[in-house]
Design an enzyme around this catalytic site. Sequence first.
Site, PDB file in Angstrom:
ATOM      1  N   HIS A 330      50.685   1.172 -93.880  1.00  0.00           N
ATOM      2  CA  HIS A 330      52.032   1.528 -94.321  1.00  0.00           C
ATOM      3  C   HIS A 330      52.168   1.429 -95.834  1.00  0.00           C
ATOM      4  CE1 HIS A 330      56.438   1.806 -94.173  1.00  0.00           C
ATOM      5  NE2 HIS A 330      56.298   2.171 -92.920  1.00  0.00           N
ATOM      6  N   ARG A 333      52.661   4.378 -98.429  1.00  0.00           N
ATOM      7  CA  ARG A 333      53.994   4.906 -98.712  1.00  0.00           C
ATOM      8  C   ARG A 333      54.600   4.208 -99.938  1.00  0.00           C
ATOM      9  NH1 ARG A 333      56.656   7.687 -95.014  1.00  0.00           N
ATOM     10  NH2 ARG A 333      58.641   6.548 -95.085  1.00  0.00           N
ATOM     11  N   HIS A 357      62.861   9.807 -95.669  1.00  0.00           N
ATOM     12  CA  HIS A 357      64.016   8.917 -95.619  1.00  0.00           C
ATOM     13  C   HIS A 357      65.283   9.757 -95.574  1.00  0.00           C
ATOM     14  CE1 HIS A 357      61.668   5.381 -97.640  1.00  0.00           C
ATOM     15  NE2 HIS A 357      61.425   5.487 -96.348  1.00  0.00           N
ATOM     16  N   TYR A 367      70.571  15.867 -96.924  1.00  0.00           N
ATOM     17  CA  TYR A 367      69.752  17.023 -97.291  1.00  0.00           C
ATOM     18  C   TYR A 367      69.005  17.533 -96.066  1.00  0.00           C
ATOM     19  CZ  TYR A 367      70.313  16.139-102.326  1.00  0.00           C
ATOM     20  OH  TYR A 367      70.809  15.992-103.588  1.00  0.00           O
TER      21      TYR A 367
END
Length: 407
Positions: A330, A333, A357, A367
Amino acid sequence: MPLTVKEAQAATPKEKDYKLSDEKGLFLLIKKSGAKYWRMKYRFQGKEKLLSFGVFPEITLKKAREKRDEARLLLADSIDPSAHKKAQQASEKLKAANSFQTIALEWFETQQSDKTPGYQKRVLRALEHDLFPSIGDTPINEVTAPILLEALRKVEDRGAIETAHRDKQIAGQVFRYAIATGRAERDPSPDLKGALKPSKTKHFSAITTPKEAGKLMAAIDQFQGTAIVCAALKLSALFFCRPGELRRLKWSDINHDEMRIELVAEKTHQQHIIPLSKQAVAILKELHSLTGNGEFIFPSARGRSRCMSENAIRVALRTMGYGNETMTPHGFRAMARTLLDEALNYRVEWIEQQLAHAVKDANGRAYNRTKHLEQRTRMMQNWADYLDQLKAQALSGNVIAANFGQS
């Protein structure tokens, strides 16, 4: 004379069924098979009827008499004991069908079938060990916020604070499924906001400096693992999607015409696009010769019908000398999030969108998946080029002086 326990115990089968009478309609029926059944004879609205109380000795003489007296009280109120018993059984059956446990298991079978075996195991354990013992038999419509909180408190009391919060989320999903299927009216889990002990935020270990990122990319480049794991490591850095999303990538997720990967984000369940850099395309082309005839881009070493193990990349990092306290799957990221912002000066909303996200505009609207896609495509190519430079400098020992800005 009333029946005695000794008489009931001593009764032996005969060629035909026979009765041993107690009093007030109660008798013990001795079957020729040897089984002994409690029965009560009574009259209701002029008709003679029988009521069953169970098998001796599981149902004792004392218990049978208690059941008989309960039936006589019903008769005194003009209620047929047999009809009352059937209504109770139907009610219990309905309660069982609408119990939290029954609906939770149905939700698990229908909604969790596409999840990884490891994730399914964790969810089922939470249900069976934490929730079912406390609220499993309760009709789901009767599980209130205080009742759910009492179940979660038991988890807290053993020191499993994080687990209690996860159990609350799982319970919420079960309630929402029950609402959708018409068996519950509301989800009480949001009412518990602030009721549980606060969980400690866990940050995944990650490398976030250019120098260390270069060393990591050099280590990945020199790693002597299987071709599939090596490719997964490289694409973890290039894609910086969630580890579960990477492992479950399918060849059908690639849009070759648009040169991008199109998938559903693991956490938000929204469509997500990963533009493919030239470096990523080259890795995928090489990998296609190995796994292209199957469904998964990264199949399991145990069989092509499953995706790569969730520990494969973690074990590879550990083999390279990167333990959990230094770098995790992870962590790619966090590495991208930090360096794209601090080293390459990209706009935060572009980075956050590429991390899948939830990002909102100035008016508070989320968005869509294609927002800033052109800019994100250039950003992903620039990111790949930047990682190549960091790797080259790490291998040569040169001082890092990257000059990558927005184009």
